[in-house]
Scaffold this motif. Structure first.
Motif, PDB file in Angstrom:
ATOM      1  N   TYR A   1       0.815  -1.224   0.000  1.00 47.85           N
ATOM      2  CA  TYR A   1       0.000   0.000   0.000  1.00 47.85           C
ATOM      3  C   TYR A   1       0.842   1.265   0.000  1.00 47.85           C
ATOM      4  CZ  TYR A   1      -4.744  -1.698  -0.167  1.00 47.85           C
ATOM      5  OH  TYR A   1      -5.920  -2.219  -0.601  1.00 47.85           O
TER       6      TYR A   1
ATOM      7  N   ARG B   1       2.216   4.428  -1.887  1.00 49.49           N
ATOM      8  CA  ARG B   1       1.400   5.210  -2.805  1.00 49.49           C
ATOM      9  C   ARG B   1       2.105   5.681  -4.067  1.00 49.49           C
ATOM     10  NH1 ARG B   1      -2.188   8.968   1.387  1.00 49.49           N
ATOM     11  NH2 ARG B   1      -3.592   7.293   2.086  1.00 49.49           N
ATOM     12  N   GLN B   2       3.346   5.314  -4.266  1.00 55.14           N
ATOM     13  CA  GLN B   2       4.042   5.693  -5.489  1.00 55.14           C
ATOM     14  C   GLN B   2       4.449   4.449  -6.271  1.00 55.14           C
ATOM     15  OE1 GLN B   2       7.321   8.417  -4.892  1.00 55.14           O
ATOM     16  NE2 GLN B   2       6.201   9.630  -3.391  1.00 55.14           N
TER      17      GLN B   2
ATOM     18  N   HIS C   1      -1.964  -6.032  -3.370  1.00 54.61           N
ATOM     19  CA  HIS C   1      -3.012  -5.188  -3.937  1.00 54.61           C
ATOM     20  C   HIS C   1      -4.361  -5.551  -3.337  1.00 54.61           C
ATOM     21  CE1 HIS C   1      -4.858  -2.536  -6.850  1.00 54.61           C
ATOM     22  NE2 HIS C   1      -5.740  -3.471  -7.155  1.00 54.61           N
TER      23      HIS C   1
ATOM     24  N   GLY D   1      -5.204  -0.808 -10.166  1.00 54.26           N
ATOM     25  CA  GLY D   1      -5.105   0.638 -10.027  1.00 54.26           C
ATOM     26  C   GLY D   1      -5.406   1.136  -8.635  1.00 54.26           C
ATOM     27  N   ARG D   2      -5.981   2.334  -8.569  1.00 57.46           N
ATOM     28  CA  ARG D   2      -6.131   3.058  -7.306  1.00 57.46           C
ATOM     29  C   ARG D   2      -7.444   2.708  -6.582  1.00 57.46           C
ATOM     30  NH1 ARG D   2      -1.053   5.098  -6.239  1.00 57.46           N
ATOM     31  NH2 ARG D   2      -0.219   6.120  -8.088  1.00 57.46           N
ATOM     32  N   VAL D   3      -7.438   2.948  -5.289  1.00 57.75           N
ATOM     33  CA  VAL D   3      -8.575   2.779  -4.370  1.00 57.75           C
ATOM     34  C   VAL D   3      -9.514   1.631  -4.776  1.00 57.75           C
ATOM     35  CG1 VAL D   3      -8.507   5.092  -3.413  1.00 57.75           C
ATOM     36  CG2 VAL D   3      -9.816   4.729  -5.490  1.00 57.75           C
TER      37      VAL D   3
ATOM     38  N   GLY E   1      -8.667   4.575 -11.927  1.00 58.93           N
ATOM     39  CA  GLY E   1      -7.823   5.644 -11.416  1.00 58.93           C
ATOM     40  C   GLY E   1      -8.204   6.070 -10.010  1.00 58.93           C
ATOM     41  N   GLY E   2      -7.468   7.037  -9.487  1.00 61.73           N
ATOM     42  CA  GLY E   2      -7.749   7.559  -8.159  1.00 61.73           C
ATOM     43  C   GLY E   2      -9.019   8.393  -8.144  1.00 61.73           C
TER      44      GLY E   2
END
Length: 311
Positions: A85, A87-88, A106, A115-117, A201-202
Motif C-alpha cells: 500500500y 502510494r508511489q 493489492h 489501479g487506485r482505491v 484511477g484515483g
C-alpha cells in the motif's frame, strides 16, 4: 540463512504485512514510507511508528525513485523488495535492486480492479466480494504474476472502511501463507489474464457528486463507498451542500410516486430518498452545509418537505 527485504509500505495493510514479515523471521534493513499529510484524515495505523518500535531504519522520501533512495535500497542488499500500500509507483532500478524479486500487495482480486482505491471502486460497482492479491511487480501497475490471493465478502450495507478492514486481514493471511514458498524458492507465480479485469484511477472529493438519475441501489452503493472516513457522497441544494453518510434500502418505499429525478423527502417522520426507478432509501445520517440534517429539523433547514437533488 536469513532473507533480507526492503519494505515500501503505508496504511493498515503496510503495518500488518510488515509485522508478518518480521514474524516469519525476515530481516528488514530498511523501511520506506510516507510522511502523513496534514490535509488527510489519518484513520489508519502508522508504518513509521511500527517500524521504529521494532528498531528498523525508516526513511520518508518525497520521491521514491530518487537517486538517493535507490542508493540506500541497494546498500541494504535486499533479497526481496515488498510494496504494501505504498502510494508511489516504483521504477525499474528499484525493482531490479532485489535479485529474488519485487512483490506488491493489492487490495482486490486481480486482474479485477487494478489501479487506485480498489475497495471503493468495488463497492461503487456493487460487487459482493473483493480481496487481496500478492503479485510480482512490473513497470505496468498491478500487472505482474499472481503469487496468491484471498477473497472476502462485501455485505449489502458494508462501508469502505469495513471492507478495508477485511482486506487487511486477507492481505496479512496471503502474505503469511506465501512467505515460506517465496523464501525457499518453491513459489510459482501465475500470469494474469489482464483482459478479465480493468484499471481504475484515483478518486478526488469532487468525484462524490450524486447523479439524480441513478437508481436507488447505485446511490446506496455510492454512499457506503464514500462515507467516513472518506469525504462523502453529496448533492448541492439551494440551502447548501447535502452529504449522505448512511442509507438503507426500504422494502416498502414511500407513499408518493417515483420522481423523474431523485428527491429527498420527509415522509412519516423519516427522511427518504425517492429515486427514479421507484425504489426508496431511508437516510439514516446526513449533513447540510456541514451541520446535521435530521427528520426533526428537515422542514426548518430545507424550507420544504421535499427537495430535488439536482441535475
Amino acid at each position: 540463512m536469513m532473507s533480507r527485504a526492503v519494505v515500501f509500505a503505508y496504511h493498515n495493510v503496510g503495518v500488518r504485512c510488515l509485522l508478518a514479515l518480521l514474524a516469519r523471521g525476515v530481516d528488514v534493513p530498511l523501511v520506506v514510507t510516507h510522511q502523513d499529510s496534514p490535509n488527510e484524515d489519518i484513520w489508519f495505523g502508522s508504518v513509521a511508528a511500527t517500524a521504529a518500535a521494532h528498531g528498523l531504519k525508516v526513511i520518508t522520501p518525497d520521491e521514491a525513485n530518487a537517486a538517493e533512495v535507490l542508493a540506500q535500497v541497494q546498500a541494504a542488499e535486499p533479497d526481496f523488495l515488498f510494496s504494501f500500500y505504498y502510494r508511489q509507483m516504483l521504477g525499474a532500478p528499484l525493482l531490479q535492486a532485489a535479485p529474488r524479486g519485487a512483490f506488491n500487495m493489492h487490495g482486490s482480486l486481480l486482474p479485477r480492479y487494478r489501479g487506485r482505491v480498489p475497495v471503493n471502486w468495488a463497492i461503487i460497482h456493487g460487487e459482493t466480494e473483493t480481496g487481496a492479491t500478492l503479485h510480482t511487480m512490473e513497470i505496468k501497475p498491478d500487472a505482474g504474476a499472481i503469487v496468491d490471493q484471498m477473497a472476502v465478502p462485501i455485505l449489502p450495507d458494508d462501508t469502505a472502511q469495513q471492507v478495508f478492514d477485511k482486506v487487511t486481514v486477507a492481505a496479512e493471511t496471503v502474505l503469511w501463507r506465501s512467505l515460506p514458498g517465496l523464501l525457499d524458492g518453491s513459489a510459482v507465480p501465475q500470469p494474469q489474464d489482464l483482459a478479465k479485469g480493468s484499471y481504475f484511477g484515483g478518486r478526488k472529493p469532487e468525484d462524490g457528486r450524486i447523479d439524480s438519475q441513478w437508481p436507488a441501489q447505485r446511490v446506496h452503493d455510492f454512499v457506503r463507498a464514500l462515507t467516513h472516513p472518506y469525504p462523502g457522497a453529496f448533492a448541492d441544494l439551494p440551502r447548501g451542500r447535502l452529504r449522505l453518510w448512511q442509507t438503507r434500502r426500504e422494502s416498502h418505499g414511500g407513499s408518493s410516486p417515483a420522481p423523474s429525478r431523485t428527491e429527498l423527502r420527509l415522509e412519516e417522520g423519516r427522511m427518504l430518498l425517492a429515486c427514479p426507478d421507484g425504489a426508496h432509501l431511508q437516510v439514516l445520517a446526513a449533513t447540510l452545509a456541514d451541520e446535521p440534517l435530521t427528520a426533526d429539523n428537515f422542514r426548518v433547514r430545507l424550507g420544504a418537505s421535499a427537495v430535488t437533488l439536482g441535475a
